[in-house]
Design an enzyme around this catalytic site. Structure first.
Site, PDB file in Angstrom:
ATOM      1  N   LEU A 134      -9.018  -5.158  15.263  1.00 16.01           N
ATOM      2  CA  LEU A 134      -8.072  -5.459  16.328  1.00 16.01           C
ATOM      3  C   LEU A 134      -6.776  -5.999  15.736  1.00 16.01           C
ATOM      4  O   LEU A 134      -6.783  -6.916  14.914  1.00 16.01           O
ATOM      5  CB  LEU A 134      -8.672  -6.493  17.277  1.00 16.01           C
ATOM      6  CG  LEU A 134      -7.792  -6.939  18.450  1.00 16.01           C
ATOM      7  CD1 LEU A 134      -7.517  -5.768  19.377  1.00 16.01           C
ATOM      8  CD2 LEU A 134      -8.443  -8.089  19.196  1.00 16.01           C
ATOM      9  N   ASN A 156      -7.706  -8.807   0.298  1.00 13.85           N
ATOM     10  CA  ASN A 156      -8.462  -9.745   1.129  1.00 13.85           C
ATOM     11  C   ASN A 156      -9.686 -10.306   0.425  1.00 13.85           C
ATOM     12  O   ASN A 156     -10.495 -10.992   1.044  1.00 13.85           O
ATOM     13  CB  ASN A 156      -8.913  -9.072   2.426  1.00 13.85           C
ATOM     14  CG  ASN A 156      -7.755  -8.591   3.259  1.00 13.85           C
ATOM     15  OD1 ASN A 156      -7.687  -7.415   3.591  1.00 13.85           O
ATOM     16  ND2 ASN A 156      -6.831  -9.475   3.581  1.00 13.85           N
ATOM     17  N   GLU A 209      -7.819 -15.218   4.934  1.00 12.52           N
ATOM     18  CA  GLU A 209      -7.717 -13.789   4.661  1.00 12.52           C
ATOM     19  C   GLU A 209      -7.313 -13.469   3.231  1.00 12.52           C
ATOM     20  O   GLU A 209      -6.975 -12.329   2.913  1.00 12.52           O
ATOM     21  CB  GLU A 209      -6.718 -13.157   5.639  1.00 12.52           C
ATOM     22  CG  GLU A 209      -7.131 -13.262   7.091  1.00 12.52           C
ATOM     23  CD  GLU A 209      -8.200 -12.250   7.488  1.00 12.52           C
ATOM     24  OE1 GLU A 209      -8.067 -11.070   7.135  1.00 12.52           O
ATOM     25  OE2 GLU A 209      -9.180 -12.657   8.156  1.00 12.52           O
ATOM     26  N   HIS A 264      -1.432  -8.963   8.666  1.00 13.33           N
ATOM     27  CA  HIS A 264      -1.312  -9.812   7.478  1.00 13.33           C
ATOM     28  C   HIS A 264       0.154  -9.909   7.087  1.00 13.33           C
ATOM     29  O   HIS A 264       0.946  -8.986   7.334  1.00 13.33           O
ATOM     30  CB  HIS A 264      -2.103  -9.238   6.297  1.00 13.33           C
ATOM     31  CG  HIS A 264      -3.585  -9.266   6.475  1.00 13.33           C
ATOM     32  ND1 HIS A 264      -4.396  -8.191   6.165  1.00 13.33           N
ATOM     33  CD2 HIS A 264      -4.416 -10.237   6.925  1.00 13.33           C
ATOM     34  CE1 HIS A 264      -5.658  -8.499   6.417  1.00 13.33           C
ATOM     35  NE2 HIS A 264      -5.688  -9.736   6.888  1.00 13.33           N
ATOM     36  N   ASP A 302       1.387  -9.501   4.235  1.00 13.77           N
ATOM     37  CA  ASP A 302       1.787  -8.482   3.261  1.00 13.77           C
ATOM     38  C   ASP A 302       2.172  -7.161   3.906  1.00 13.77           C
ATOM     39  O   ASP A 302       2.555  -6.212   3.217  1.00 13.77           O
ATOM     40  CB  ASP A 302       0.727  -8.289   2.178  1.00 13.77           C
ATOM     41  CG  ASP A 302      -0.578  -7.677   2.680  1.00 13.77           C
ATOM     42  OD1 ASP A 302      -0.688  -7.355   3.873  1.00 13.77           O
ATOM     43  OD2 ASP A 302      -1.508  -7.532   1.844  1.00 13.77           O
ATOM     44  N   CYS A 304      -2.589  -3.519  -0.013  1.00 16.37           N
ATOM     45  CA  CYS A 304      -3.913  -3.890   0.489  1.00 16.37           C
ATOM     46  C   CYS A 304      -5.000  -3.568  -0.527  1.00 16.37           C
ATOM     47  O   CYS A 304      -6.009  -4.262  -0.615  1.00 16.37           O
ATOM     48  CB  CYS A 304      -4.214  -3.138   1.786  1.00 16.37           C
ATOM     49  SG  CYS A 304      -3.409  -3.800   3.259  1.00 16.37           S
TER      50      CYS A 304
END
Length: 415
Positions: free
Chosen positions: A23, A100, A161, A229, A231, A346
């Site tokens: 989400l 993460n 996170e 996030h 980033d 990521c």
């Protein structure tokens, strides 16, 4: 010790699928139900690692986690009436996004002179909250020497996170730096995944100098627009902060605070008038790897989607003809990851360390890359439809594929 930045990329797991579980991650939810291509995804990720190695950069990797996660399903008392989303969660390959995996503070920043890593608890999303025990085992194996301190997760009352909400500025990777923790406020359209108190816990655990840390609020508008996030809207490397104008709740105060603690900073701000927040998030312009090349130049490794975006390309072309600190832009193909909501940044965890102190089984070279490629080509499923999730024959294939990789890399203790 010879400290360098090592990027540890996650090898995309054989259960890579598009279940749309995240989400606030608009790319992931937009592609929910699509057919995924795990073999192509893993080979794309490996090609990115090879691309960065060819630039002369140190490269490491992390392994896919065990999937499907049967102990997790057993703990949920899984049966035929179980919510399909929970079943999909047990198959999730989201550990591929190793930004993460943990928050990392290099040795020059810490009070005991060791590199500290705190595994992220990821409690905001159920499919990710199951990851940390296996991730912790892997971190303890890769960074088990005296040069490192590997910590368990922040208590689950506070969401953490990892490096996706953490930036570091320094005159050089091996010098003491300014660590910037970015958190979100709850109550918006999408969950704010990084809690302010989690960031404070990590900073205290790592023994950071209070004069060389900042806690900064992410812009609620950015979170609402899909920047789940930090980033996704900002990235830092050595002296450079590359950021969207709307990344932080109070940009002027944030820049002022950074300059006060780290005067050498060079801030490259992308105005919203040039690249709107929606375009920035859709293209993942900021979810890029901002890297220092052996020549000393800084390069931005971006997803191909950013290069193909007209407003983004227009800005980047203008930036490159200027006299700014980012001198090269290098597009890479990670489309399978992008469709599930993760770009080049990521896919990697940055660890500043002496490579000689890292378990060599987690460091990549060309021979090992060829070995990994062979295993992927032989064992990874070519495609997965969401309707296939839960299929026992496919589960056996996925489990066998990971086992083959662990055996090839002499890491079967992580099975």
């Amino acid at each position: 010790m010879s400290l360098v930045e090592i990027n540890f990329d996650g090898i995309v797991g054989p259960s890579h699928n598009y279940a749309g579980l995240s989400l606030g991650n608009l790319a992931a939810t937009a592609h929910a139900g699509d057919t995924s291509y795990p073999r192509a995804a893993a080979l794309q990720g490996l090609a990115k690692m090879r691309h960065n190695m060819a630039l002369g950069l140190a490269q490491g990797f992390f392994l896919p986690l065990p999937r499907p996660n049967r102990p997790w399903l057993q703990a949920l008392a899984a049966d035929a009436t179980m919510d399909h989303a929970l079943l999909c969660g047990a198959w999730s390959a989201s550990s591929m996004w190793t930004a993460n995996a943990a928050t990392v503070s290099p040795a020059p920043d810490t009070s005991d002179g060791r590199c500290h890593l705190t595994v992220a608890n990821l409690v905001t999303m159920p499919h990710r909250a199951q990851e940390w025990p296996d991730t912790l085992r892997q971190l303890q194996t890769a960074f088990g020497g005296d040069a490192f301190a590997v910590h368990g997760p922040v208590p689950p009352c506070f969401g953490d996170e990892g490096a996706a909400n953490h930036m570091r500025l320094a005159s050089a990777h091996g010098e003491a730096g300014l660590e910037i923790f970015v958190y979100g406020r709850p109550g918006g359209r999408f969950p704010a995944r990084q809690h302010e108190q989690a960031s404070h816990v990590v900073a205290r655990r790592h023994g950071l100098d209070p004069e060389r840390i900042l806690f900064v609020e992410q812009n609620p508008e950015a979170i609402a627009a899909g920047a789940f996030h930090n980033d996704v809207v900002a990235v830092a490397n050595e002296r450079v902060l590359f950021t969207h104008q709307q990344a932080f709740a109070d940009p002027s105060a944030t820049y002022e605070a950074i300059r006060a603690k780290f005067p050498e900073v060079e801030i490259v701000e992308v105005p919203a008038s040039a690249v709107g927040l929606d375009d920035a998030i859709k293209s993942y312009l900021f979810n890029a790897q901002l890297l220092t090349l052996p020549s000393g130049e800084q390069a931005l490794v971006i997803p191909g989607e950013a290069w193909e975006s007209t407003p983004v390309r227009t800005f980047l072309d203008a930036m490159l003809v200027g006299n700014g600190p980012i001198r090269r832009v290098l597009p890479v193909d990670v489309r399978q990851s992008m469709a599930n909501g993760g770009g080049p940044a990521c896919l990697r965890l940055r660890v500043v360390a002496d490579p000689a102190t890292v378990d060599p089984r987690f460091l990549l070279n060309e021979a090992k890359a060829e070995l990994i490629e062979t295993v992927i080509a032989r064992h990874w499923p070519e495609q997965i439809d969401t309707a296939d999730i839960g299929n026992e024959s496919l589960a056996a294939d996925v489990t066998g594929a990971r086992a083959a990789l662990l055996e090839a890399l002499d890491l079967s203790e992580l099975s």
